[in-house]
Structure formats: structure tokens, C-alpha cells
Design a protein around this motif. Structure first.
Motif, PDB file in Angstrom:
ATOM      1  N   THR A 156       0.839  -1.196   0.000  1.00  0.00           N
ATOM      2  CA  THR A 156       0.000   0.000   0.000  1.00  0.00           C
ATOM      3  C   THR A 156       0.873   1.244   0.000  1.00  0.00           C
ATOM      4  O   THR A 156       1.910   1.294   0.657  1.00  0.00           O
ATOM      5  CB  THR A 156      -0.916   0.012   1.236  1.00  0.00           C
ATOM      6  OG1 THR A 156      -1.685  -1.188   1.265  1.00  0.00           O
ATOM      7  CG2 THR A 156      -1.862   1.206   1.209  1.00  0.00           C
ATOM      8  N   VAL A 157       0.449   2.273  -0.729  1.00  0.00           N
ATOM      9  CA  VAL A 157       1.173   3.542  -0.765  1.00  0.00           C
ATOM     10  C   VAL A 157       0.221   4.659  -0.349  1.00  0.00           C
ATOM     11  O   VAL A 157      -0.949   4.671  -0.734  1.00  0.00           O
ATOM     12  CB  VAL A 157       1.771   3.807  -2.166  1.00  0.00           C
ATOM     13  CG1 VAL A 157       0.697   3.830  -3.243  1.00  0.00           C
ATOM     14  CG2 VAL A 157       2.571   5.106  -2.174  1.00  0.00           C
ATOM     15  N   TYR A 158       0.708   5.573   0.482  1.00  0.00           N
ATOM     16  CA  TYR A 158      -0.095   6.706   0.930  1.00  0.00           C
ATOM     17  C   TYR A 158       0.803   7.913   1.141  1.00  0.00           C
ATOM     18  O   TYR A 158       2.034   7.800   1.257  1.00  0.00           O
ATOM     19  CB  TYR A 158      -0.849   6.366   2.229  1.00  0.00           C
ATOM     20  CG  TYR A 158       0.054   6.019   3.397  1.00  0.00           C
ATOM     21  CD1 TYR A 158       0.541   7.006   4.257  1.00  0.00           C
ATOM     22  CD2 TYR A 158       0.427   4.703   3.635  1.00  0.00           C
ATOM     23  CE1 TYR A 158       1.370   6.686   5.318  1.00  0.00           C
ATOM     24  CE2 TYR A 158       1.258   4.373   4.693  1.00  0.00           C
ATOM     25  CZ  TYR A 158       1.722   5.373   5.526  1.00  0.00           C
ATOM     26  OH  TYR A 158       2.555   5.058   6.572  1.00  0.00           O
ATOM     27  N   TRP A 159       0.197   9.094   1.194  1.00  0.00           N
ATOM     28  CA  TRP A 159       0.912  10.326   1.534  1.00  0.00           C
ATOM     29  C   TRP A 159       0.397  10.833   2.866  1.00  0.00           C
ATOM     30  O   TRP A 159      -0.815  10.885   3.091  1.00  0.00           O
ATOM     31  CB  TRP A 159       0.704  11.403   0.473  1.00  0.00           C
ATOM     32  CG  TRP A 159       1.360  12.713   0.827  1.00  0.00           C
ATOM     33  CD1 TRP A 159       2.628  13.116   0.500  1.00  0.00           C
ATOM     34  CD2 TRP A 159       0.792  13.795   1.584  1.00  0.00           C
ATOM     35  NE1 TRP A 159       2.888  14.362   1.009  1.00  0.00           N
ATOM     36  CE2 TRP A 159       1.775  14.805   1.681  1.00  0.00           C
ATOM     37  CE3 TRP A 159      -0.438  13.995   2.204  1.00  0.00           C
ATOM     38  CZ2 TRP A 159       1.553  16.004   2.354  1.00  0.00           C
ATOM     39  CZ3 TRP A 159      -0.663  15.190   2.889  1.00  0.00           C
ATOM     40  CH2 TRP A 159       0.317  16.177   2.949  1.00  0.00           C
ATOM     41  N   ARG A 160       1.340  11.203   3.738  1.00  0.00           N
ATOM     42  CA  ARG A 160       0.951  11.760   5.035  1.00  0.00           C
ATOM     43  C   ARG A 160       2.137  12.518   5.619  1.00  0.00           C
ATOM     44  O   ARG A 160       3.275  12.062   5.526  1.00  0.00           O
ATOM     45  CB  ARG A 160       0.520  10.650   5.994  1.00  0.00           C
ATOM     46  CG  ARG A 160       0.022  11.211   7.345  1.00  0.00           C
ATOM     47  CD  ARG A 160      -0.912  10.258   7.977  1.00  0.00           C
ATOM     48  NE  ARG A 160      -1.320  10.671   9.305  1.00  0.00           N
ATOM     49  CZ  ARG A 160      -2.525  10.521   9.800  1.00  0.00           C
ATOM     50  NH1 ARG A 160      -3.470   9.998   9.043  1.00  0.00           N
ATOM     51  NH2 ARG A 160      -2.815  10.882  11.027  1.00  0.00           N
ATOM     52  N   ASP A 161       1.848  13.684   6.208  1.00  0.00           N
ATOM     53  CA  ASP A 161       2.864  14.476   6.907  1.00  0.00           C
ATOM     54  C   ASP A 161       4.079  14.748   6.015  1.00  0.00           C
ATOM     55  O   ASP A 161       5.228  14.645   6.454  1.00  0.00           O
ATOM     56  CB  ASP A 161       3.288  13.755   8.185  1.00  0.00           C
ATOM     57  CG  ASP A 161       4.004  14.681   9.168  1.00  0.00           C
ATOM     58  OD1 ASP A 161       3.663  15.880   9.206  1.00  0.00           O
ATOM     59  OD2 ASP A 161       4.896  14.213   9.888  1.00  0.00           O
ATOM     60  N   GLY A 162       3.818  15.090   4.750  1.00  0.00           N
ATOM     61  CA  GLY A 162       4.891  15.455   3.848  1.00  0.00           C
ATOM     62  C   GLY A 162       5.701  14.306   3.296  1.00  0.00           C
ATOM     63  O   GLY A 162       6.761  14.524   2.694  1.00  0.00           O
ATOM     64  N   GLN A 163       5.212  13.072   3.461  1.00  0.00           N
ATOM     65  CA  GLN A 163       6.005  11.916   3.064  1.00  0.00           C
ATOM     66  C   GLN A 163       5.150  10.908   2.295  1.00  0.00           C
ATOM     67  O   GLN A 163       4.067  10.537   2.745  1.00  0.00           O
ATOM     68  CB  GLN A 163       6.599  11.232   4.299  1.00  0.00           C
ATOM     69  CG  GLN A 163       7.482  10.040   4.010  1.00  0.00           C
ATOM     70  CD  GLN A 163       8.804  10.440   3.386  1.00  0.00           C
ATOM     71  OE1 GLN A 163       9.503  11.312   3.898  1.00  0.00           O
ATOM     72  NE2 GLN A 163       9.145   9.816   2.276  1.00  0.00           N
ATOM     73  N   LEU A 164       5.636  10.489   1.129  1.00  0.00           N
ATOM     74  CA  LEU A 164       5.034   9.387   0.407  1.00  0.00           C
ATOM     75  C   LEU A 164       5.666   8.100   0.926  1.00  0.00           C
ATOM     76  O   LEU A 164       6.883   7.943   0.908  1.00  0.00           O
ATOM     77  CB  LEU A 164       5.277   9.529  -1.094  1.00  0.00           C
ATOM     78  CG  LEU A 164       4.526   8.546  -2.005  1.00  0.00           C
ATOM     79  CD1 LEU A 164       3.036   8.856  -1.993  1.00  0.00           C
ATOM     80  CD2 LEU A 164       5.079   8.608  -3.426  1.00  0.00           C
TER      81      LEU A 164
END
Length: 235
Positions: A156-164
Motif C-alpha cells: 500500500t502507498v499513501y501520503w501523510r505528513d509530507g512523506q510518500l
């Protein structure tokens, strides 16, 4: 004297930014009250046009088709934090004390990038187990999340808190790229050759990654697939 209706919305509309979900002979349509933020999902039989069931009034949340003629309906806010599985017949099955962006892998594994209205964050990357329990992965710092996507290997890939970031089937995380942003995001898509696409603050980002193609599942990313609406799975 007539009993007071259980739900008396003052300004109702069809839920924005949500797909009309179809699984088998059942369609799930969500309507929300603008003032309260509560909504209901109605389950209709496509053969008869009749409503078979409806959720109780709940705060809005992420939703998905589970690939087994069922729907995952999330609720977040005013206390509730949960995701519930509803069958196509309109009955409640499992419920998990978690809410967030949902993905379903090719083998049916359901993952969730948690989201709740609390700072500092207590959220984690989790798996929704068939028995109603949760398996916990890495902590999720920050607040805003871009709806995730899962590839055909189950990563799984996600973006959160400035980080992919990616998380594999063993719940191990791998930073992929630093992408600063305020949190105004699109969903994430996995294109050809591991190319991940998303927008942050109206800027389109294309990041080359080692990910495999998007999973051929009922719900590999937000809005079901690369095309988005209409969302329909026949099983």
C-alpha cells in the motif's frame, strides 16, 4: 401523536466526492445533512428499486466495496470511530474500531490508513481482520492523508505528513519520497511502471517507485479504480 422521526435533516444533499457504489444487485447511495454533518447510506435492490435497509445517522467517513457483495461504511466524528461491513441484503456484519482511507488487495486483505480528529496523532496503519480485530502497522504522524492505493503484490502507498510511504504485506514501512504540502490532496493512483500520481495543493506529482501495477481488486484505491465513477462490482 406520531413518533418523532429518527432522522430529521434540515438541509440534505447527495454526498459530494463519494461514489455511487454497486455490488451485485445492490446499490449503496449516501445522503448527508449539511448542518449536522451526519448522513445515511441507503441500500437499494436494483431488481425492484426498493430500499432494503439503511445505516443509522452517522458522521461521514470513508467507504468501499469489499468484493464479497458487501460494503464497508466508515464513521468519524462526534465520538464514533469505526468501520462497519454491511451485506448486500442490508444487514450489519463485522465492525472495527478504526476509520480512514481503505484499500482492498487482490487477495481480499483490507488495509486502512487511519484518520481521526485528534492531535497529536494516535493513528496507525492497520489491517482489518475477518474476525473484527485489527493488526497494527507503523505509526502515522501528522493529520492529513491522501487516500491510499494498493498494488498487485499487496503493498500500500499513501501520503501523510509530507512523506510518500509504502507498507508491505508484513506491515513494514518504506519512505519513498518527501513531498511537502498543506494537506489539500487528491487520491493516489499507481500508473504504469510503478509511477505514483497525486496532487498536493493543486500541483501534480509523479513519483517513480518500485511498486507493481494497481491491484486487480474490488477497491485498490479511492473510487474503485483508475477511472473512478461509476463504481460497480458484479460478483
Amino acid at each position: 401523536m406520531r413518533p418523532k422521526p429518527a432522522w430529521t435533516p434540515t438541509e440534505i444533499r447527495a454526498a459530494r466526492n463519494e461514489p455511487l457504489m454497486i455490488a451485485g444487485d445492490c446499490v449503496a447511495a449516501t445522503f448527508e445533512d449539511l448542518r449536522s454533518g451526519h448522513g445515511r447510506t441507503f441500500f437499494l435492490d436494483l431488481r425492484t428499486g426498493k430500499t432494503s435497509a439503511a445505516t443509522p445517522p452517522i458522521p461521514g467517513g470513508h467507504k468501499a466495496i469489499d468484493g464479497n457483495r458487501g460494503f464497508l461504511i466508515g464513521a468519524q466524528g462526534y465520538g464514533p470511530l469505526r468501520t462497519t461491513r454491511w451485506t448486500a441484503e442490508g444487514t450489519r456484519a463485522n465492525s472495527w474500531p478504526s476509520h480512514g482511507s481503505l484499500t482492498i488487495g487482490a487477495d481480499g486483505t483490507t488495509s486502512i490508513v487511519e484518520m481521526e480528529n485528534q492531535l497529536p496523532s494516535r493513528s496507525k496503519f492497520r489491517r482489518l481482520e475477518p474476525d473484527g480485530t485489527l493488526s497494527s502497522g507503523p505509526d502515522l504522524p501528522g493529520y492529513h492523508t491522501a487516500p491510499a492505493a494498493v498494488d498487485e503484490t499487496g503493498t500500500t502507498v499513501y501520503w501523510r505528513d509530507g512523506q510518500l510511504t509504502s507498507v508491505d504485506t508484513k506491515l513494514r514501512s518504506l519512505p519513498l519520497a518527501g513531498l511537502p504540502g498543506s494537506g489539500i490532496t487528491s487520491r493516489i493512483l499507481i500508473l504504469d511502471n510503478g509511477l505514483v500520481a497525486l496532487t498536493l495543493d493543486k500541483d501534480l506529482h509523479l513519483v517513480r517507485t518500485p511498486l507493481a501495477p494497481l491491484a486487480p481488486s474490488a477497491w485498490p484505491c479511492a473510487d474503485h479504480n483508475l477511472q473512478g465513477n461509476p463504481v460497480s462490482v458484479t460478483t
